[in-house]
Design a protein around this motif. Sequence first.
Motif, mmCIF file in Angstrom:
data_model
loop_
_atom_site.group_PDB
_atom_site.id
_atom_site.type_symbol
_atom_site.label_atom_id
_atom_site.label_comp_id
_atom_site.label_asym_id
_atom_site.label_seq_id
_atom_site.Cartn_x
_atom_site.Cartn_y
_atom_site.Cartn_z
ATOM 1 N N MET A 240 16.976 -7.174 -2.918
ATOM 2 C CA MET A 240 16.672 -5.758 -2.979
ATOM 3 C C MET A 240 15.892 -5.511 -4.283
ATOM 4 N N THR A 241 14.786 -4.831 -4.169
ATOM 5 C CA THR A 241 13.933 -4.575 -5.326
ATOM 6 C C THR A 241 14.375 -3.307 -6.059
ATOM 7 N N ASN A 242 13.848 -3.116 -7.249
ATOM 8 C CA ASN A 242 14.124 -1.892 -8.007
ATOM 9 C C ASN A 242 13.640 -0.662 -7.236
ATOM 10 N N VAL B 127 16.558 11.096 -21.162
ATOM 11 C CA VAL B 127 16.597 9.919 -22.040
ATOM 12 C C VAL B 127 15.242 9.711 -22.721
ATOM 13 N N ASP B 128 14.483 10.793 -22.829
ATOM 14 C CA ASP B 128 13.170 10.786 -23.493
ATOM 15 C C ASP B 128 12.202 9.791 -22.871
ATOM 16 N N PHE B 129 12.218 9.689 -21.567
ATOM 17 C CA PHE B 129 11.266 8.845 -20.846
ATOM 18 C C PHE B 129 10.407 9.762 -20.001
ATOM 19 N N ARG B 130 9.134 9.821 -20.308
ATOM 20 C CA ARG B 130 8.203 10.721 -19.621
ATOM 21 C C ARG B 130 7.482 9.976 -18.509
ATOM 22 N N ILE B 131 7.433 10.605 -17.342
ATOM 23 C CA ILE B 131 6.711 10.049 -16.202
ATOM 24 C C ILE B 131 6.203 11.222 -15.370
ATOM 25 N N SER B 132 5.020 11.074 -14.794
ATOM 26 C CA SER B 132 4.463 12.151 -13.968
ATOM 27 C C SER B 132 4.964 11.994 -12.531
ATOM 28 N N LYS B 133 4.865 13.087 -11.771
ATOM 29 C CA LYS B 133 5.296 13.024 -10.375
ATOM 30 C C LYS B 133 4.416 12.084 -9.565
ATOM 31 N N SER B 134 3.139 11.979 -9.909
ATOM 32 C CA SER B 134 2.260 11.073 -9.168
ATOM 33 C C SER B 134 2.610 9.618 -9.448
ATOM 34 N N GLU B 135 2.975 9.298 -10.699
ATOM 35 C CA GLU B 135 3.417 7.938 -11.007
ATOM 36 C C GLU B 135 4.708 7.622 -10.268
ATOM 37 N N LEU B 136 5.591 8.599 -10.229
ATOM 38 C CA LEU B 136 6.868 8.425 -9.549
ATOM 39 C C LEU B 136 6.666 8.227 -8.049
ATOM 40 N N GLY B 137 5.721 8.964 -7.473
ATOM 41 C CA GLY B 137 5.440 8.844 -6.048
ATOM 42 C C GLY B 137 4.964 7.465 -5.646
ATOM 43 N N ALA B 138 4.335 6.757 -6.563
ATOM 44 C CA ALA B 138 3.846 5.408 -6.270
ATOM 45 C C ALA B 138 4.999 4.445 -6.013
ATOM 46 N N PHE B 139 6.183 4.713 -6.593
ATOM 47 C CA PHE B 139 7.338 3.850 -6.366
ATOM 48 C C PHE B 139 7.911 4.006 -4.959
ATOM 49 N N PHE B 140 7.697 5.164 -4.354
ATOM 50 C CA PHE B 140 8.284 5.449 -3.054
ATOM 51 C C PHE B 140 7.340 5.149 -1.889
ATOM 52 N N ARG B 141 6.175 4.631 -2.170
ATOM 53 C CA ARG B 141 5.224 4.266 -1.120
ATOM 54 C C ARG B 141 5.602 2.927 -0.497
ATOM 55 N N ARG B 142 4.985 2.643 0.649
ATOM 56 C CA ARG B 142 5.194 1.343 1.288
ATOM 57 C C ARG B 142 4.488 0.261 0.489
ATOM 58 N N GLU B 143 5.017 -0.943 0.552
ATOM 59 C CA GLU B 143 4.459 -2.039 -0.245
ATOM 60 C C GLU B 143 3.008 -2.351 0.098
ATOM 61 N N ASP B 144 2.591 -2.079 1.335
ATOM 62 C CA ASP B 144 1.222 -2.392 1.725
ATOM 63 C C ASP B 144 0.247 -1.248 1.415
ATOM 64 N N HIS B 145 0.751 -0.145 0.860
ATOM 65 C CA HIS B 145 -0.114 0.980 0.500
ATOM 66 C C HIS B 145 -0.926 0.609 -0.747
ATOM 67 N N PRO B 146 -2.208 1.006 -0.800
ATOM 68 C CA PRO B 146 -3.048 0.625 -1.949
ATOM 69 C C PRO B 146 -2.577 1.202 -3.289
ATOM 70 N N LYS B 147 -1.867 2.326 -3.276
ATOM 71 C CA LYS B 147 -1.416 2.956 -4.519
ATOM 72 C C LYS B 147 0.050 2.646 -4.829
ATOM 73 N N TYR B 148 0.632 1.678 -4.117
ATOM 74 C CA TYR B 148 2.009 1.267 -4.364
ATOM 75 C C TYR B 148 2.119 0.657 -5.758
ATOM 76 N N MET B 149 3.221 0.969 -6.443
ATOM 77 C CA MET B 149 3.454 0.388 -7.755
ATOM 78 C C MET B 149 4.901 -0.108 -7.803
ATOM 79 N N GLU B 150 5.098 -1.261 -8.399
ATOM 80 C CA GLU B 150 6.433 -1.828 -8.492
ATOM 81 C C GLU B 150 7.200 -1.134 -9.608
ATOM 82 N N CYS B 151 8.442 -0.780 -9.335
ATOM 83 C CA CYS B 151 9.305 -0.141 -10.323
ATOM 84 C C CYS B 151 9.865 -1.217 -11.242
ATOM 85 N N GLY B 152 9.578 -1.103 -12.508
ATOM 86 C CA GLY B 152 10.045 -2.093 -13.470
ATOM 87 C C GLY B 152 11.492 -1.868 -13.880
#
Length: 93
Positions: A1-3, A28-53
């Motif tokens: 299971m991935t992050n 916890v003083d960690f800033r992230i935009s909604k668009s960056e966050l949305g990339a984590f919830f995309r399908r892995e084959d989507h071009p804008k998918y980003m892996e959650c570290g």
Amino acid sequence: MTNNDVLKKLRVALKLRDDDIVKILALVDFRISKSELGAFFRREDHPKYMECGDQILRNFLNGLVIHLRGPMPKKGDKPKPQSQNKPQKKSNN
């Protein structure tokens, strides 16, 4: 299971919106935009998918603890005393 999977499952289980997750990360003083966050919830084959570290998931979990329990008391603060009044059982006499 991935992050990403863990983050998705927590979002669904706790009924969190993207705004809520951004606010939790801000605790916890960690800033992230909604668009960056949305990339984590995309399908892995989507071009804008980003892996959650690990750092993002760790900060989310730490923020979630603060969100659900409240901030940790400072070392000098005394904890609030618990109520000593226990509810009395009613007797059916």
